[in-house]
Scaffold this active site. Structure first.
Site, PDB file in Angstrom:
ATOM      1  N   CYS A 122      66.941   6.170  -7.827  1.00  8.92           N
ATOM      2  CA  CYS A 122      66.852   7.315  -6.816  1.00  8.92           C
ATOM      3  C   CYS A 122      68.019   7.651  -6.318  1.00  8.92           C
ATOM      4  O   CYS A 122      68.142   9.245  -5.806  1.00  8.92           O
ATOM      5  CB  CYS A 122      65.811   7.107  -5.275  1.00  8.92           C
ATOM      6  SG  CYS A 122      66.834   5.213  -4.886  1.00  8.92           S
TER       7      CYS A 122
ATOM      8  N   HIS B 119      64.989   5.799   0.600  1.00  8.58           N
ATOM      9  CA  HIS B 119      64.812   6.496  -0.367  1.00  8.58           C
ATOM     10  C   HIS B 119      65.838   7.646  -0.089  1.00  8.58           C
ATOM     11  O   HIS B 119      65.384   7.791   0.767  1.00  8.58           O
ATOM     12  CB  HIS B 119      63.288   7.056  -1.208  1.00  8.58           C
ATOM     13  CG  HIS B 119      63.086   7.759  -2.163  1.00  8.58           C
ATOM     14  ND1 HIS B 119      63.115   7.239  -3.208  1.00  8.58           N
ATOM     15  CD2 HIS B 119      62.527   9.368  -1.971  1.00  8.58           C
ATOM     16  CE1 HIS B 119      63.222   8.346  -4.299  1.00  8.58           C
ATOM     17  NE2 HIS B 119      62.907  10.046  -3.155  1.00  8.58           N
TER      18      HIS B 119
END
Length: 218
Positions: free
Chosen positions: A50, A151
């Protein structure tokens, strides 16, 4: 040698591990979505990459790969047997230092946002994009687990509109104009563990012009 400035909070980038689909590139699938005034580049999630997806999405082009990120990790910790800036499993999970070093290689800087400030004090015209680190649900296939991990996701303006370019989304999500962006950022930062980096030019970092001069928090 890339020099990485210290950040008040050292973040760990954790994101959902997904199945690999035959035909995907090493980083992840990327698409250009046609909007009313042009196209928006959006790279989708693969493995724990990510941080790479957020970098490429905020730059609106595929610049960084797993190989370049791994190379940055080695330069940041050349003597370490177990590199502290990525997952020991080799699936990614890069930390904030990798993101900062990657942006420096593009003559950009990452400014850590102090959450004690109001987002209204941001000078949006001086900020090229935003990289947020937020809690995200963990999934096993189609099953969502009662767990949350960290994230990385990108937000930036394209053709006059701001977009949420989270790699876990099917496509870019239009946020709207500056007022809608400030509301979106405020909502994201209201989460206890959420953090934000401003992506700016180096001269903007140095002179602090990313902050409105008349801001009460200045």
């Amino acid at each position: 040698m890339i020099i990485v400035h210290s950040v008040a909070v050292i973040l760990t980038a954790c994101c959902r591990k997904q199945r690999t689909i035959s035909g995907l590139s090493q980083v992840g699938s990327a698409s250009s979505f046609s909007m009313s005034d042009g196209e928006v580049f959006h790279e989708k999630q693969r493995l724990e990459l990510c941080a790479i997806h957020a970098l490429n999405n905020v730059l609106q082009e595929r610049v960084f790969t797993k190989e370049t990120a791994d190379d940055i990790c080695k330069r940041l910790a050349p003597q370490c047997v177990v590199n502290p800036h990525r997952s020991v499993l080799g699936t990614g999970n890069y930390d904030v230092n990798v993101i900062m070093a990657a942006l420096q290689s593009r003559d950009l800087a990452a400014v850590w946002w102090d959450k004690r400030r109001m987002v209204q004090s941001l000078c949006m015209s001086k900020v090229q994009g935003f990289i947020l680190n937020v809690p995200s649900r963990v999934s096993l296939g189609i099953v969502s687990l009662p767990l949350r991990r960290r994230h990385w996701l990108a937000v930036r303006q394209v053709n006059g509109q701001y977009y949420n370019l989270d790699s876990k989304l099917k496509g870019p999500a239009c946020i709207g104009g500056e007022a809608e962006l400030r509301a979106f950022l405020s909502e994201q930062l209201s989460q206890e563990v959420a953090e934000m980096l401003l992506v700016v030019r180096r001269d903007v970092e140095e002179d602090g012009s990313w902050l409105n001069p008349d801001s009460p928090n200045n």
